[in-house]
Structures are given as structure tokens and as C-alpha cells.
Scaffold this motif. Structure first.
Motif, short mmCIF file in Angstrom:
data_model
loop_
_atom_site.label_atom_id
_atom_site.label_comp_id
_atom_site.label_asym_id
_atom_site.label_seq_id
_atom_site.Cartn_x
_atom_site.Cartn_y
_atom_site.Cartn_z
N GLY A 119 4.04 53.65 152.97
CA GLY A 119 3.45 54.46 151.91
C GLY A 119 3.30 53.75 150.58
N VAL A 120 3.04 52.44 150.63
CA VAL A 120 2.86 51.66 149.41
C VAL A 120 1.37 51.61 149.07
CG1 VAL A 120 3.10 49.35 148.39
CG2 VAL A 120 4.87 50.23 149.95
N GLY A 121 1.04 51.94 147.84
CA GLY A 121 -0.37 51.88 147.42
C GLY A 121 -1.21 52.90 148.15
N ASN A 169 -4.31 53.70 151.32
CA ASN A 169 -4.43 53.42 152.75
C ASN A 169 -5.87 53.67 153.18
OD1 ASN A 169 -4.68 56.32 153.71
ND2 ASN A 169 -2.76 56.38 152.55
N PRO A 170 -6.25 53.27 154.37
CA PRO A 170 -7.63 53.43 154.82
C PRO A 170 -8.12 54.88 154.80
CG PRO A 170 -6.45 51.96 156.30
CD PRO A 170 -5.44 52.55 155.37
N ASP A 171 -7.23 55.83 155.08
CA ASP A 171 -7.63 57.23 155.12
C ASP A 171 -8.03 57.72 153.72
OD1 ASP A 171 -6.73 57.60 157.99
OD2 ASP A 171 -4.91 56.90 157.00
N GLU A 172 -7.21 57.38 152.73
CA GLU A 172 -7.53 57.74 151.35
C GLU A 172 -8.77 57.00 150.87
OE1 GLU A 172 -3.01 58.60 149.68
OE2 GLU A 172 -3.90 56.62 149.36
N MET A 173 -8.92 55.76 151.29
CA MET A 173 -10.07 54.98 150.83
C MET A 173 -11.37 55.52 151.41
SD MET A 173 -8.48 51.18 150.62
CE MET A 173 -10.03 50.51 150.08
N ILE A 227 -1.97 48.17 149.55
CA ILE A 227 -2.32 48.97 150.72
C ILE A 227 -1.18 48.96 151.73
CG2 ILE A 227 -4.82 48.68 150.54
CD1 ILE A 227 -4.54 46.43 152.70
N SER A 228 -1.08 50.04 152.50
CA SER A 228 -0.16 50.11 153.62
C SER A 228 -0.50 51.36 154.42
CB SER A 228 1.30 50.17 153.16
OG SER A 228 1.61 51.44 152.63
N ASP A 250 2.98 45.67 153.93
CA ASP A 250 1.98 46.10 152.95
C ASP A 250 1.12 44.90 152.59
OD1 ASP A 250 3.06 44.65 150.56
OD2 ASP A 250 4.77 45.98 150.89
N GLY A 251 0.10 45.16 151.82
CA GLY A 251 -0.81 44.10 151.41
C GLY A 251 -1.52 44.47 150.13
#
Length: 149
Positions: free
Chosen positions: A40-42, A44-48, A30-31, A18-19
Motif C-alpha cells: 500500500g505504498v503510493g 497502484n494500477p487500479d487507482e491510476m 507505486i505498489s 514498491d517502486g
């Protein structure tokens, strides 16, 4: 006039790590999402990407309705992004915006027609939609009502 936006990121390992990212007021972990085999932490690019497309669309629609002097009582949005995974290749397939526009009691039939037209027009006017157009299918499914009470 050009505007610069800067994002800083830190990553803590390999694919399933994660990051953190920071860009202006955005600060989050993010992850890769659990649905795609990640932690599934924070976020992710798809949600963003969906978040960028949805907020851009919503702000654009609100501005267009304001300029048209529509008697808007409430405005909300649900957006759905579809990602396809084939042969371990991830492809963002589509984004569908479903604005719910509630016009004030005094709204006319012409106001309802204008709201529908603007709900569809906002998609092509949004900078994020224009950026992904041709790569991601974009659709709009507005629900327009007037206050009945």
C-alpha cells in the motif's frame, strides 16, 4: 498527428515491494494496494486507471459544456472503480462517473437538459473510455442543479 507519452519505472524487488514511476509531471511511488495483499505504498494500477478515466472524462465534459455555452457555476466529479478478485485473478469490472454540475442561476430547463445529455455523451467521447470500452463496464450518474441563492 501522433503524440508520444513515455513512462519510466523502477521496481525494488518482488510482488510485495514498491517502486517509482515518472511520466511528464507525474512522479509517484507505486505498489500493490493493502486491500489486495500488498504494502500500500503510493498509488497502484487500479487507482491510476480510475484516475486516467476520471480526468479524461472530466476534461472532456468541461470542454463539451464550454462549446455548448452552458452557464456552469461549478463542476466536480466522484468516480468509482470496481475490481473483482476471483481465484486470485484481478479483473477491473466497472467505472462509474458521478459528475456534479451546478449551473448558474440564469440556466434554463433546456440548459439542464443539455448538461445531462453532455454528461452521458462525454463518456463515449473520452479517449480513455474508448480504450477500455468492451472490457470495463462504464456508467455515468450525473447530478445537475442550478444555483439557488
Amino acid at each position: 498527428m501522433k503524440h508520444s507519452f513515455v513512462l519510466k519505472a523502477d521496481w525494488n524487488g518482488g510482488r510485495n515491494s514498491d517502486g517509482q514511476i515518472e511520466a511528464g509531471n507525474l512522479r509517484t511511488q507505486i505498489s500493490i494496494p493493502k486491500e489486495m495483499g500488498g504494502p500500500g505504498v503510493g498509488t497502484n494500477p487500479d487507482e491510476m486507471l480510475l484516475g486516467a478515466a476520471a480526468t479524461c472524462y472530466l476534461i472532456t465534459l468541461a470542454a463539451m459544456m464550454e462549446r455548448s455555452h452552458l452557464p456552469v457555476h461549478e463542476l466536480s466529479l466522484e468516480s468509482e472503480g470496481i475490481v473483482d478478485v476471483t481465484d486470485n485473478i484481478f479483473t477491473y469490472v466497472s467505472i462509474t462517473h458521478k459528475p456534479h454540475i451546478v449551473l448558474a442561476r440564469e440556466a434554463t430547463a433546456k440548459d439542464v437538459e443539455t448538461a445531462d445529455r453532455l454528461a452521458h455523451k462525454a463518456e463515449g467521447s473520452c479517449m480513455i473510455s474508448r480504450a477500455v470500452s468492451g472490457n470495463v463496464a462504464l456508467a455515468t450518474e450525473p447530478k445537475i442543479e442550478t444555483v439557488t441563492e
